[in-house]
Design an enzyme around this catalytic site. Structure first.
Site, PDB file in Angstrom:
ATOM      1  N   CYS A 119     -36.118  23.191 -33.585  1.00  0.00           N
ATOM      2  CA  CYS A 119     -35.356  23.587 -34.771  1.00  0.00           C
ATOM      3  C   CYS A 119     -33.876  23.278 -34.498  1.00  0.00           C
ATOM      4  O   CYS A 119     -33.507  22.876 -33.410  1.00  0.00           O
ATOM      5  CB  CYS A 119     -35.507  25.080 -35.031  1.00  0.00           C
ATOM      6  SG  CYS A 119     -37.203  25.622 -35.166  1.00  0.00           S
ATOM      7  N   ASN A 158     -34.110  28.594 -31.525  1.00  0.00           N
ATOM      8  CA  ASN A 158     -34.851  27.341 -31.341  1.00  0.00           C
ATOM      9  C   ASN A 158     -35.568  27.453 -30.000  1.00  0.00           C
ATOM     10  O   ASN A 158     -34.937  27.677 -28.967  1.00  0.00           O
ATOM     11  CB  ASN A 158     -33.912  26.140 -31.325  1.00  0.00           C
ATOM     12  CG  ASN A 158     -34.646  24.883 -30.886  1.00  0.00           C
ATOM     13  OD1 ASN A 158     -35.823  24.716 -31.207  1.00  0.00           O
ATOM     14  ND2 ASN A 158     -33.994  24.035 -30.101  1.00  0.00           N
ATOM     15  N   GLY A 159     -36.892  27.302 -30.024  1.00  0.00           N
ATOM     16  CA  GLY A 159     -37.674  27.352 -28.780  1.00  0.00           C
ATOM     17  C   GLY A 159     -39.009  28.024 -29.041  1.00  0.00           C
ATOM     18  O   GLY A 159     -39.412  28.230 -30.185  1.00  0.00           O
ATOM     19  N   LYS A 187     -44.465   6.512 -42.230  1.00  0.00           N
ATOM     20  CA  LYS A 187     -44.709   7.505 -41.174  1.00  0.00           C
ATOM     21  C   LYS A 187     -45.997   8.278 -41.451  1.00  0.00           C
ATOM     22  O   LYS A 187     -46.710   8.636 -40.535  1.00  0.00           O
ATOM     23  CB  LYS A 187     -43.538   8.476 -41.068  1.00  0.00           C
ATOM     24  CG  LYS A 187     -43.670   9.496 -39.939  1.00  0.00           C
ATOM     25  CD  LYS A 187     -43.847   8.823 -38.581  1.00  0.00           C
ATOM     26  CE  LYS A 187     -44.129   9.790 -37.463  1.00  0.00           C
ATOM     27  NZ  LYS A 187     -44.542   9.099 -36.220  1.00  0.00           N
ATOM     28  N   LYS A 201     -49.057  -0.115 -30.303  1.00  0.00           N
ATOM     29  CA  LYS A 201     -47.604   0.066 -30.200  1.00  0.00           C
ATOM     30  C   LYS A 201     -46.882  -1.272 -30.283  1.00  0.00           C
ATOM     31  O   LYS A 201     -45.905  -1.432 -30.994  1.00  0.00           O
ATOM     32  CB  LYS A 201     -47.247   0.767 -28.874  1.00  0.00           C
ATOM     33  CG  LYS A 201     -47.439   2.250 -28.842  1.00  0.00           C
ATOM     34  CD  LYS A 201     -46.410   3.046 -29.609  1.00  0.00           C
ATOM     35  CE  LYS A 201     -46.749   3.507 -30.977  1.00  0.00           C
ATOM     36  NZ  LYS A 201     -48.050   3.989 -31.334  1.00  0.00           N
ATOM     37  N   TRP A 247     -38.431  23.919 -37.725  1.00  0.00           N
ATOM     38  CA  TRP A 247     -39.641  23.123 -37.540  1.00  0.00           C
ATOM     39  C   TRP A 247     -40.667  24.124 -37.065  1.00  0.00           C
ATOM     40  O   TRP A 247     -40.658  24.513 -35.891  1.00  0.00           O
ATOM     41  CB  TRP A 247     -39.445  22.005 -36.510  1.00  0.00           C
ATOM     42  CG  TRP A 247     -40.652  21.147 -36.354  1.00  0.00           C
ATOM     43  CD1 TRP A 247     -41.633  21.237 -35.395  1.00  0.00           C
ATOM     44  CD2 TRP A 247     -41.057  20.056 -37.195  1.00  0.00           C
ATOM     45  NE1 TRP A 247     -42.589  20.290 -35.582  1.00  0.00           N
ATOM     46  CE2 TRP A 247     -42.262  19.544 -36.675  1.00  0.00           C
ATOM     47  CE3 TRP A 247     -40.516  19.451 -38.325  1.00  0.00           C
ATOM     48  CZ2 TRP A 247     -42.938  18.469 -37.259  1.00  0.00           C
ATOM     49  CZ3 TRP A 247     -41.180  18.379 -38.894  1.00  0.00           C
ATOM     50  CH2 TRP A 247     -42.379  17.897 -38.371  1.00  0.00           C
ATOM     51  N   ARG A 276     -34.036  17.652 -36.567  1.00  0.00           N
ATOM     52  CA  ARG A 276     -34.702  18.544 -35.604  1.00  0.00           C
ATOM     53  C   ARG A 276     -35.744  19.438 -36.285  1.00  0.00           C
ATOM     54  O   ARG A 276     -36.490  20.159 -35.617  1.00  0.00           O
ATOM     55  CB  ARG A 276     -33.683  19.434 -34.899  1.00  0.00           C
ATOM     56  CG  ARG A 276     -32.621  18.691 -34.103  1.00  0.00           C
ATOM     57  CD  ARG A 276     -31.685  19.679 -33.395  1.00  0.00           C
ATOM     58  NE  ARG A 276     -32.441  20.535 -32.506  1.00  0.00           N
ATOM     59  CZ  ARG A 276     -32.836  20.174 -31.284  1.00  0.00           C
ATOM     60  NH1 ARG A 276     -32.537  18.959 -30.823  1.00  0.00           N
ATOM     61  NH2 ARG A 276     -33.535  20.979 -30.517  1.00  0.00           N
ATOM     62  N   GLU A 301     -54.062   1.834 -27.465  1.00  0.00           N
ATOM     63  CA  GLU A 301     -52.765   2.386 -27.888  1.00  0.00           C
ATOM     64  C   GLU A 301     -51.634   1.446 -27.494  1.00  0.00           C
ATOM     65  O   GLU A 301     -50.708   1.228 -28.269  1.00  0.00           O
ATOM     66  CB  GLU A 301     -52.558   3.778 -27.287  1.00  0.00           C
ATOM     67  CG  GLU A 301     -51.209   4.410 -27.608  1.00  0.00           C
ATOM     68  CD  GLU A 301     -50.923   4.536 -29.112  1.00  0.00           C
ATOM     69  OE1 GLU A 301     -51.841   4.374 -29.936  1.00  0.00           O
ATOM     70  OE2 GLU A 301     -49.758   4.755 -29.469  1.00  0.00           O
ATOM     71  N   HIS A 339     -67.718 -12.574 -22.220  1.00  0.00           N
ATOM     72  CA  HIS A 339     -68.809 -12.795 -23.181  1.00  0.00           C
ATOM     73  C   HIS A 339     -68.295 -13.451 -24.455  1.00  0.00           C
ATOM     74  O   HIS A 339     -68.736 -13.131 -25.560  1.00  0.00           O
ATOM     75  CB  HIS A 339     -69.491 -11.458 -23.490  1.00  0.00           C
ATOM     76  CG  HIS A 339     -70.142 -10.860 -22.295  1.00  0.00           C
ATOM     77  ND1 HIS A 339     -71.355 -11.295 -21.807  1.00  0.00           N
ATOM     78  CD2 HIS A 339     -69.704  -9.906 -21.432  1.00  0.00           C
ATOM     79  CE1 HIS A 339     -71.664 -10.615 -20.711  1.00  0.00           C
ATOM     80  NE2 HIS A 339     -70.671  -9.759 -20.459  1.00  0.00           N
ATOM     81  N   GLU A 352     -47.262  -2.974 -33.864  1.00  0.00           N
ATOM     82  CA  GLU A 352     -46.651  -2.374 -35.060  1.00  0.00           C
ATOM     83  C   GLU A 352     -45.131  -2.429 -35.021  1.00  0.00           C
ATOM     84  O   GLU A 352     -44.503  -2.374 -36.071  1.00  0.00           O
ATOM     85  CB  GLU A 352     -47.138  -0.943 -35.263  1.00  0.00           C
ATOM     86  CG  GLU A 352     -46.690   0.069 -34.268  1.00  0.00           C
ATOM     87  CD  GLU A 352     -47.159   1.478 -34.670  1.00  0.00           C
ATOM     88  OE1 GLU A 352     -47.200   1.788 -35.861  1.00  0.00           O
ATOM     89  OE2 GLU A 352     -47.499   2.235 -33.760  1.00  0.00           O
TER      90      GLU A 352
HETATM   91  C1  AGP Z   1     -48.949   5.105 -34.942  1.00  0.00           C
HETATM   92  O1  AGP Z   1     -47.844   4.593 -34.222  1.00  0.00           O
HETATM   93  C2  AGP Z   1     -48.847   4.807 -36.424  1.00  0.00           C
HETATM   94  N1  AGP Z   1     -47.638   5.291 -36.960  1.00  0.00           N
HETATM   95  C3  AGP Z   1     -50.108   5.233 -37.172  1.00  0.00           C
HETATM   96  O2  AGP Z   1     -51.208   4.580 -36.561  1.00  0.00           O
HETATM   97  C4  AGP Z   1     -50.427   6.741 -37.169  1.00  0.00           C
HETATM   98  O3  AGP Z   1     -50.815   7.147 -35.869  1.00  0.00           O
HETATM   99  C5  AGP Z   1     -51.593   6.977 -38.136  1.00  0.00           C
HETATM  100  O4  AGP Z   1     -51.179   6.598 -39.427  1.00  0.00           O
HETATM  101  C6  AGP Z   1     -52.065   8.424 -38.164  1.00  0.00           C
HETATM  102  O5  AGP Z   1     -51.024   9.249 -38.610  1.00  0.00           O
HETATM  103  P1  AGP Z   1     -51.197  10.831 -38.443  1.00  0.00           P
HETATM  104  O6  AGP Z   1     -51.306  11.093 -36.970  1.00  0.00           O
HETATM  105  O7  AGP Z   1     -49.973  11.431 -39.055  1.00  0.00           O
HETATM  106  O8  AGP Z   1     -52.462  11.223 -39.157  1.00  0.00           O
END
Ligand code: AGP
Length: 606
Positions: A2, A99-100, A601, A483, A75, A27, A479, A502, A486
């Site tokens: 927060c 905050n904490g 996001k 990363k 938050w 935050r 993962e 294969h 994207e």
């Molecule tokens: C991950 O870097 C991406 N931003 C995306 O794959 C994300 O993880 C996915 O859309 C799921 O989002 P969420 O965890 O908010 O459900």
């Protein structure tokens, strides 16, 4: 995570507090509030929602007058976003913002209720207000000191006492706090952005040190209440850099927040060395009775699920099925009545994941959500929810959410292993001890970011790239690949190292970039063979290997070592250089790291 602010001076406090809170919304922003002395009493106005809601509420009552006050932007971690859970919280003569995370707040709350204190919120923070009030007679410092000796957890506190006008008390432990210093006015804040408009001079209190802030005087006291003269520092950041904590991007800041985020998410859920989710409201009996666990999520959250599968199946010997939410919901999945579903989502609003949750509930299976945003749709609709206390994740590319999701999945694994008798209490305590050592090992890896940056620059012009791994390394490779894709827009794919021959190995030619993950000692010989296979066909190989695993220099072009930990916990460490690799590659390619093209996001549409 927060944001707290405080002001005392000759100006009206309200606008300065609101301005400071606006600079700290990164935050947390699910609710906000202010408390201001009007010369006679402390007036509190607080509101669920963004800061604009608070501003509207204040306008509706003609605002609050006064030249000394505190403010908070939240938050949520304990208690859903609501007016009554918003800060400031008060107890008779004591008003505060926090905050904490207060780890022992439930124990303290019981004691305080028995002593006649009346709680008006579900938060851990309110407990601290009542505790200070319990000990307050006429000496604020003594009351604060006595109360905090009973508190376990993290805090940055801004405190007002009704009979101590024009004075703010501030103290921290493991949560950030600065004291803004000026001539005729002084400030407190979680972070520099909140005061940068008014002053660049600040004090950085150490854990336990108490600041007594008046408009023309700041007195500092050590934990034993002996006074001392603090060092005055000068901030040389501009506002935008300050909101990123001095990092160039939110993504890098959030990569560096992972040690703290993991510790804050895991540590409060350990009781006598054994994980417990009972205080999270999880029905551990229903979880333990599950014949099969379905982990359902999207993107990075799904990749965390892949790690969870490895851990649960190896340690608890429970069948786990990991499903992409957008596939699950249309596959007419086979769900038995005593199955359980673990729904993972940072935002708690991903449409496909929410739909998958609803399908599970229609089928009557027990659903647990692992979510970072309190009060989000998935959090509200699941039977049980385990919050990851990572604080807001601003960058589109998920980093700290991934590691704290894994942290929660390891806790679930150990609870299942205990219930199913596949691990003894001693073995579980050993896992917990090792898990709590991970944050420091993460910091060691973060200190080697320049080495990873060199590798990223070497591969930054690649047009395509492979991530290879076996077992849990293959899960992690997914993962690492996402990363890089994207944020740097390099096409890459994660491939099971033993499967490459294969067919897909036909794509390996002179100079093909390959990232090999070799963190599993038990699989290292096989992995070395796989690296040799691609090396002999001309690949340019960077290997991330467990310390001590022998990777002959003629096998890999570049080698980065991962500190030793328990094999199944290694992804918590190995992901750090993969995140940094993606980050520095994207920066080198001039990409918009925090807001990559085509992405959002939270994907709240199908
Ligand atoms: C991950 O870097 C991406 N931003 C995306 O794959 C994300 O993880 C996915 O859309 C799921 O989002 P969420 O965890 O908010 O459900």
């Amino acid at each position: 995570m927060c944001g707290i602010v405080g002001y005392v001076g000759n100006m009206q406090a309200q606008s300065i507090l609101l301005d400071g809170l606006e600079k700290l919304e990164y935050r947390g922003y699910d609710s906000a509030g202010v408390a201001i002395f009007d010369g006679r009493r402390i007036n509190i106005v607080k509101e669920k929602g963004r800061l604009s809601e608070l501003e509207n509420k204040l306008a509706g009552i003609g605002g609050l007058s006064g030249t000394c006050g505190i403010g908070h932007t939240r938050w949520a971690t304990h208690g859903e976003p609501s007016d009554y859970n918003s800060h400031p919280h008060f107890s008779r003569r004591v008003t505060l913002v926090h905050n904490g995370i207060i780890e022992n707040y439930l124990d303290l709350k019981k004691i305080l209720i028995d002593k006649g204190f009346v709680f008006t919120s579900q938060t851990d923070s309110e407990t601290v207000a009542h505790l200070i009030d319990l000990y307050y007679e006429s000496d604020p410092l003594a009351a604060i000191s006595k109360a905090l000796k009973e508190v376990r957890g993290s805090y940055a506190l801004g405190i007002l006492f009704e009979d101590q006008p024009e004075t703010i008390y501030a103290v921290r432990k493991d949560s950030p706090l600065i004291i803004g210093v000026s001539d005729e006015e002084n400030f407190i804040a979680s972070d520099i952005p909140a005061v940068l408009k008014y002053t660049r001079q600040y004090i950085l209190p150490e854990n336990g040190e108490i600041a007594v802030v008046k408009k023309d005087q700041i007195r500092m006291y050590r934990e034993d209440l002996t006074p001392f003269t603090p060092e005055i520092l000068t901030a040389n950041w501009d506002l935008e850099a300050a909101q990123k904590g001095g990092f160039d991007h939110f993504m890098l800041k959030e990569i560096f927040e992972q040690p703290e985020a993991l510790m804050k998410t895991v540590s409060p859920r350990i009781k006598d060395g054994i994980p417990s989710l009972i205080e999270d409201g999880i029905d551990e009996e229903r979880l333990k009775a599950a014949g099969k666990i379905h982990i359902i999520a999207c993107g990075t959250a799904m990749h965390a699920g892949l790690i969870g599968k490895q851990a649960m199946e190896h340690l608890a010997r429970v069948p786990v099925d990991v499903q992409i939410a957008s596939e699950f919901r249309y596959n007419d999945p086979i769900l038995e009545k005593n199955d359980a579903a673990v729904i993972i989502s940072q935002s708690g609003e991903t449409a496909d994941t929410l739909a998958a949750l609803r399908l599970c509930k229609e089928r009557g299976i027990y659903t647990i959500a692992i979510v970072n945003v309190m009060g989000s749709s998935i959090a509200r609709e699941a039977d049980g929810v385990i919050y990851t206390w990572a604080g807001p994740e601003i960058a589109v590319a998920s980093t700290k959410a991934y590691t704290v999701q894994m942290g929660v999945l390891y806790l679930l694994t150990l609870i299942l292993a205990k219930a199913r008798g596949t691990l003894t209490d001693d073995e579980i305590r050993e896992y917990v001890k090792t898990l709590l050592q991970i944050p420091d090992q993460m910091r060691l890896l973060l200190s080697k970011r320049d080495t990873v940056k060199e590798y990223a620059l070497h591969f930054s012009e690649a047009e395509s790239l492979f991530f290879l791994g076996r077992g849990i390394d293959y899960a992690l490779a997914n993962e690492g690949s996402l990363k890089l894709k994207e944020i740097s827009y390099i096409h890459c794919e994660a491939y099971a190292a033993g499967e490459l021959k294969h067919g897909t190995i036909s794509l390996i030619t002179e100079g093909t970039p390959v990232i090999a993950l070799a963190t599993q000692a038990a699989l290292s010989e096989k992995m070395v063979s796989n690296i040799k296979e691609v090396k002999s066909r001309g690949a340019d190989v960077l290997t991330f290997a467990l310390e001590g695993v022998n990777i002959p220099s003629e096998v890999t072009d570049y080698l980065f070592e991962i500190p030793k930990t328990k094999a199944l916990l290694t992804p918590l460490l190995a992901v750090i250089p993969l995140q940094l690799f993606a980050y520095y590659t994207a920066v080198e390619r001039g990409c918009d790291v925090d807001k990559p093209r085509n992405l959002a996001k939270s994907v709240t549409v199908e």
